[in-house]
Motif scaffolding. Structure first.
Motif, PDB file in Angstrom:
ATOM      1  N   LEU A 306      47.981   1.359 -13.538  1.00 26.34           N
ATOM      2  CA  LEU A 306      48.178   2.765 -13.171  1.00 26.34           C
ATOM      3  C   LEU A 306      48.125   2.933 -11.659  1.00 26.34           C
ATOM      4  CD1 LEU A 306      45.970   4.523 -15.886  1.00 26.34           C
ATOM      5  CD2 LEU A 306      48.470   4.490 -15.774  1.00 26.34           C
ATOM      6  N   PHE A 307      47.152   2.293 -11.022  1.00 25.82           N
ATOM      7  CA  PHE A 307      47.025   2.397  -9.563  1.00 25.82           C
ATOM      8  C   PHE A 307      48.270   1.856  -8.873  1.00 25.82           C
ATOM      9  CE2 PHE A 307      45.919   0.753  -5.393  1.00 25.82           C
ATOM     10  CZ  PHE A 307      45.237   1.822  -4.819  1.00 25.82           C
ATOM     11  N   ASP A 308      48.730   0.693  -9.304  1.00 22.71           N
ATOM     12  CA  ASP A 308      49.901   0.080  -8.673  1.00 22.71           C
ATOM     13  C   ASP A 308      51.159   0.926  -8.869  1.00 22.71           C
ATOM     14  OD1 ASP A 308      48.569  -2.084  -7.602  1.00 22.71           O
ATOM     15  OD2 ASP A 308      48.912  -3.368  -9.337  1.00 22.71           O
ATOM     16  N   ASN A 309      51.192   1.684  -9.946  1.00 19.41           N
ATOM     17  CA  ASN A 309      52.332   2.575 -10.213  1.00 19.41           C
ATOM     18  C   ASN A 309      52.130   3.964  -9.622  1.00 19.41           C
ATOM     19  OD1 ASN A 309      53.824   0.658 -11.631  1.00 19.41           O
ATOM     20  ND2 ASN A 309      52.838   1.150 -13.574  1.00 19.41           N
ATOM     21  N   ARG A 310      51.080   4.092  -8.782  1.00 19.90           N
ATOM     22  CA  ARG A 310      50.762   5.339  -8.091  1.00 19.90           C
ATOM     23  C   ARG A 310      50.512   6.495  -9.071  1.00 19.90           C
ATOM     24  NH1 ARG A 310      51.146   4.950  -2.735  1.00 19.90           N
ATOM     25  NH2 ARG A 310      52.291   3.184  -1.853  1.00 19.90           N
ATOM     26  N   GLN A 311      49.892   6.168 -10.192  1.00 26.63           N
ATOM     27  CA  GLN A 311      49.498   7.176 -11.162  1.00 26.63           C
ATOM     28  C   GLN A 311      48.000   7.426 -11.057  1.00 26.63           C
ATOM     29  OE1 GLN A 311      51.828   4.838 -14.428  1.00 26.63           O
ATOM     30  NE2 GLN A 311      51.663   6.931 -15.197  1.00 26.63           N
ATOM     31  N   ASN A 312      47.571   8.604 -11.482  1.00 23.99           N
ATOM     32  CA  ASN A 312      46.149   8.924 -11.437  1.00 23.99           C
ATOM     33  C   ASN A 312      45.377   7.940 -12.316  1.00 23.99           C
ATOM     34  OD1 ASN A 312      43.563  10.232 -12.143  1.00 23.99           O
ATOM     35  ND2 ASN A 312      44.382  11.907 -10.907  1.00 23.99           N
ATOM     36  N   CYS A 313      44.312   7.359 -11.765  1.00 22.44           N
ATOM     37  CA  CYS A 313      43.558   6.352 -12.527  1.00 22.44           C
ATOM     38  C   CYS A 313      42.054   6.540 -12.385  1.00 22.44           C
ATOM     39  CB  CYS A 313      43.953   4.942 -12.089  1.00 22.44           C
ATOM     40  SG  CYS A 313      43.503   4.553 -10.383  1.00 22.44           S
ATOM     41  N   GLY A 314      41.618   7.742 -11.994  1.00 20.14           N
ATOM     42  CA  GLY A 314      40.189   7.955 -11.761  1.00 20.14           C
ATOM     43  C   GLY A 314      39.332   7.671 -12.976  1.00 20.14           C
ATOM     44  N   LYS A 315      39.704   8.224 -14.122  1.00 17.09           N
ATOM     45  CA  LYS A 315      38.912   8.028 -15.341  1.00 17.09           C
ATOM     46  C   LYS A 315      38.957   6.565 -15.771  1.00 17.09           C
ATOM     47  CE  LYS A 315      41.154  11.160 -17.766  1.00 17.09           C
ATOM     48  NZ  LYS A 315      42.037  11.760 -16.743  1.00 17.09           N
ATOM     49  N   GLU A 316      40.141   5.976 -15.699  1.00 11.99           N
ATOM     50  CA  GLU A 316      40.290   4.585 -16.126  1.00 11.99           C
ATOM     51  C   GLU A 316      39.530   3.630 -15.205  1.00 11.99           C
ATOM     52  OE1 GLU A 316      43.542   7.037 -17.742  1.00 11.99           O
ATOM     53  OE2 GLU A 316      42.701   6.785 -15.727  1.00 11.99           O
ATOM     54  N   ALA A 317      39.532   3.930 -13.894  1.00  4.64           N
ATOM     55  CA  ALA A 317      38.798   3.094 -12.945  1.00  4.64           C
ATOM     56  C   ALA A 317      37.299   3.177 -13.195  1.00  4.64           C
ATOM     57  CB  ALA A 317      39.117   3.516 -11.511  1.00  4.64           C
ATOM     58  N   ALA A 318      36.817   4.385 -13.466  1.00  3.07           N
ATOM     59  CA  ALA A 318      35.397   4.560 -13.757  1.00  3.07           C
ATOM     60  C   ALA A 318      35.017   3.817 -15.037  1.00  3.07           C
ATOM     61  CB  ALA A 318      35.069   6.048 -13.880  1.00  3.07           C
ATOM     62  N   VAL A 370      29.005   7.389 -13.834  1.00  2.00           N
ATOM     63  CA  VAL A 370      30.259   7.209 -14.564  1.00  2.00           C
ATOM     64  C   VAL A 370      30.302   8.159 -15.756  1.00  2.00           C
ATOM     65  CG1 VAL A 370      31.662   5.632 -15.934  1.00  2.00           C
ATOM     66  CG2 VAL A 370      30.523   4.795 -13.892  1.00  2.00           C
ATOM     67  N   LEU A 371      29.212   8.206 -16.507  1.00  2.00           N
ATOM     68  CA  LEU A 371      29.169   9.071 -17.682  1.00  2.00           C
ATOM     69  C   LEU A 371      29.256  10.542 -17.286  1.00  2.00           C
ATOM     70  CD1 LEU A 371      26.446   7.197 -19.768  1.00  2.00           C
ATOM     71  CD2 LEU A 371      28.929   7.083 -20.019  1.00  2.00           C
ATOM     72  N   ASN A 372      28.644  10.914 -16.172  1.00  4.55           N
ATOM     73  CA  ASN A 372      28.781  12.283 -15.665  1.00  4.55           C
ATOM     74  C   ASN A 372      30.243  12.608 -15.387  1.00  4.55           C
ATOM     75  OD1 ASN A 372      26.042  12.875 -15.724  1.00  4.55           O
ATOM     76  ND2 ASN A 372      25.689  12.211 -13.625  1.00  4.55           N
ATOM     77  N   TYR A 373      30.917  11.680 -14.731  1.00  2.00           N
ATOM     78  CA  TYR A 373      32.314  11.876 -14.347  1.00  2.00           C
ATOM     79  C   TYR A 373      33.206  11.989 -15.579  1.00  2.00           C
ATOM     80  CZ  TYR A 373      36.837  10.903 -12.132  1.00  2.00           C
ATOM     81  OH  TYR A 373      38.131  10.972 -11.710  1.00  2.00           O
ATOM     82  N   ILE A 374      33.035  11.064 -16.525  1.00  2.00           N
ATOM     83  CA  ILE A 374      33.851  11.081 -17.736  1.00  2.00           C
ATOM     84  C   ILE A 374      33.571  12.341 -18.554  1.00  2.00           C
ATOM     85  CG2 ILE A 374      34.298   9.914 -19.932  1.00  2.00           C
ATOM     86  CD1 ILE A 374      35.537   8.527 -17.495  1.00  2.00           C
ATOM     87  N   SER A 375      32.307  12.769 -18.594  1.00  2.00           N
ATOM     88  CA  SER A 375      31.956  13.983 -19.348  1.00  2.00           C
ATOM     89  C   SER A 375      32.762  15.183 -18.878  1.00  2.00           C
ATOM     90  CB  SER A 375      30.457  14.282 -19.204  1.00  2.00           C
ATOM     91  OG  SER A 375      29.679  13.263 -19.772  1.00  2.00           O
ATOM     92  N   SER A 376      32.880  15.314 -17.566  1.00  2.00           N
ATOM     93  CA  SER A 376      33.569  16.487 -17.033  1.00  2.00           C
ATOM     94  C   SER A 376      35.082  16.296 -16.952  1.00  2.00           C
ATOM     95  CB  SER A 376      33.008  16.846 -15.649  1.00  2.00           C
ATOM     96  OG  SER A 376      33.196  15.782 -14.737  1.00  2.00           O
ATOM     97  N   LYS A 377      35.528  15.112 -16.528  1.00  2.00           N
ATOM     98  CA  LYS A 377      36.955  14.899 -16.292  1.00  2.00           C
ATOM     99  C   LYS A 377      37.743  14.594 -17.571  1.00  2.00           C
ATOM    100  CE  LYS A 377      36.698  15.442 -11.807  1.00  2.00           C
ATOM    101  NZ  LYS A 377      37.298  16.627 -11.157  1.00  2.00           N
ATOM    102  N   ALA A 378      37.137  13.828 -18.468  1.00  2.00           N
ATOM    103  CA  ALA A 378      37.858  13.448 -19.687  1.00  2.00           C
ATOM    104  C   ALA A 378      37.589  14.411 -20.849  1.00  2.00           C
ATOM    105  CB  ALA A 378      37.471  12.025 -20.101  1.00  2.00           C
ATOM    106  N   LEU A 379      36.355  14.934 -20.906  1.00  4.45           N
ATOM    107  CA  LEU A 379      35.985  15.773 -22.044  1.00  4.45           C
ATOM    108  C   LEU A 379      35.940  17.271 -21.730  1.00  4.45           C
ATOM    109  CD1 LEU A 379      33.123  13.518 -23.445  1.00  4.45           C
ATOM    110  CD2 LEU A 379      35.512  13.567 -24.132  1.00  4.45           C
ATOM    111  N   GLY A 380      36.058  17.604 -20.444  1.00  6.72           N
ATOM    112  CA  GLY A 380      36.063  19.022 -20.065  1.00  6.72           C
ATOM    113  C   GLY A 380      34.712  19.691 -20.185  1.00  6.72           C
ATOM    114  N   LEU A 381      33.626  18.912 -20.186  1.00  6.61           N
ATOM    115  CA  LEU A 381      32.296  19.490 -20.266  1.00  6.61           C
ATOM    116  C   LEU A 381      31.851  19.996 -18.897  1.00  6.61           C
ATOM    117  CD1 LEU A 381      30.641  16.793 -22.559  1.00  6.61           C
ATOM    118  CD2 LEU A 381      31.568  19.011 -23.225  1.00  6.61           C
TER     119      LEU A 381
END
Length: 385
Positions: A306-318, A370-381
């Motif tokens: 995703l990074f190499d294709n210049r796509q958003n990869c924040g959640k995947e990187a975490a 990481v779990l804080n980030y995923i909670s808000s970014k992936a799950l919308g909490l």
């Protein structure tokens, strides 16, 4: 996108090079606290230090996918985080310079980094800020033609030997509404008359120095600002996602190195007239770790793609960092259990891998963050911090 055959060639080439430096080499470096310059030189001679630096600046012009594979093989060779960090800090900290530095800055320093002629340190973290970078206290005051920097940094790698340093400092006060604005990146000489460097004794990775810095009236020129004043944190983010992915892959490499040692020992160690690897209590945990390491690599490689294709990869990187650190530590811990009392003997090497991999759940940021980030970014909490 890199073809699979190209990635396998990179794996093979890096594996052969890294494994020229055996466990005995790394044991001595760890024991004496010596920087692995011979290892760095071998990778410099092979051109690998410039893996992600464009060809016009003397690098290989490869992507994160290839670099992640390279770092996994280095860690898996037995070099662990001692060898991983030695190469890692040539490949990734220059990212803000590559993306946002002036042409003069890139033209002067990137070729030297690619050749291994220049070692740099990366100074972000501070004693009182923790994971809340917005609260750093190091400040840069505007003066004629440049800036005067004062402050303190901690857990800074390479500062004993580095020639240059990338410093994050506040150039305007913290704004509660936009707390991450007002930070600026400076790439300057590590002037030891203005920066006091004190090494920190630590659990593992003794071959690679970790330090606290005291910056006292360090003057830098306007030409040493990376990008725009006040935008430093945004530039950091562009470099942090690749680092998280690669740290995850280094965890995978460390875990696989530990499994290699444990499997060899479990085949050779005979208790009650049978190799201990014949016992499911020994075999099943190791097999479970193999599965988890494979899964962690798949997540990390997807993030790198995703990074190499210049796509958003924040959640995947975490997620890659989280899984690689967790699976790597678990594999090393199980390798320790497999060795029993011999796990404490340095001649079996597994204890060094265990000490080094213990860093990854905490760096470059904690599993909880990481779990804080995923909670808000992936799950919308709602954010908990």
């Amino acid at each position: 996108m890199t073809e699979l055959s190209d990635l396998e060639l990179i794996r093979k080439t890096v594996r052969e090079l890294a494994r020229k430096f055996d466990y005995g080499y790394w044991r001595e470096k760890d024991k004496k606290g010596e920087y692995p310059w011979e290892f760095v030189k071998a990778f410099a001679d092979g051109g690998w230090l410039g893996a992600m630096i464009p060809e016009e600046y003397g690098g290989l012009g490869l992507g994160l996918t290839e670099s992640a594979v390279m770092m996994t093989e280095i860690a898996q060779s037995g070099a662990g985080m001692s060898g991983g960090s030695a190469i890692h800090f040539y490949v990734f900290p220059p990212a803000p310079i590559l993306r946002y530095g002036s042409e003069a800055m890139k033209g002067e320093y990137l070729p030297k980094l690619a050749k291994g002629e220049l070692l740099m340190a990366f100074a972000i973290t501070e004693p009182d800020a923790g994971v809340d970078t917005s609260r750093i206290r190091t400040r840069a005051e505007k003066i004629d033609g440049g800036w005067r920097i004062n402050g303190q940094k901690i857990f800074i790698t390479n500062a004993q030997n580095a020639h240059k340093i990338l410093i994050v400092a506040r150039t305007s006060p913290r704004d509660e509404k936009r707390p991450l604005d007002g930070m600026t990146l400076f790439f300057t000489d590590l002037d030891r008359t203005k920066i006091t460097v004190r090494e920190i004794e630590k659990l593992g990775r003794a071959a690679i120095d970790t330090n606290e810095l005291f910056i006292d009236n360090l003057e830098v020129s306007d030409d040493e600002v990376v990008g725009e004043v006040g935008q430093g944190f945004r530039y950091l983010i562009d470099g942090l996602n690749p680092e998280r992915i690669v740290v995850g892959m280094e965890g995978v490499g460390l875990g696989r190195a530990a499994l290699e040692l444990a499997s060899k020992y479990a085949n050779e160690r005979v208790v009650f007239d049978r190799p201990i690897g014949k016992n499911q209590a020994v075999a099943h945990p190791l097999a479970d770790s193999w599965i988890r390491l494979e899964a962690a690599e798949l997540v990390a490689m997807n993030a790198a793609r995703l990074f190499d294709n210049r796509q958003n990869c924040g959640k995947e990187a975490a997620a890659a960092k989280f899984l690689g650190a967790e699976a790597g530590f678990q594999a090393c811990d199980r390798a320790m259990q497999t060795h029993g009392g011999y796990a404490y003997a340095k001649e079996y090497h597994v204890e060094r891998l265990w000490r080094e991999v213990r860093l990854l759940p905490n760096a470059p940021f904690s599993q909880e963050m990481v779990l804080n980030y995923i909670s808000s970014k992936a799950l919308g909490l709602p954010r908990s911090y």
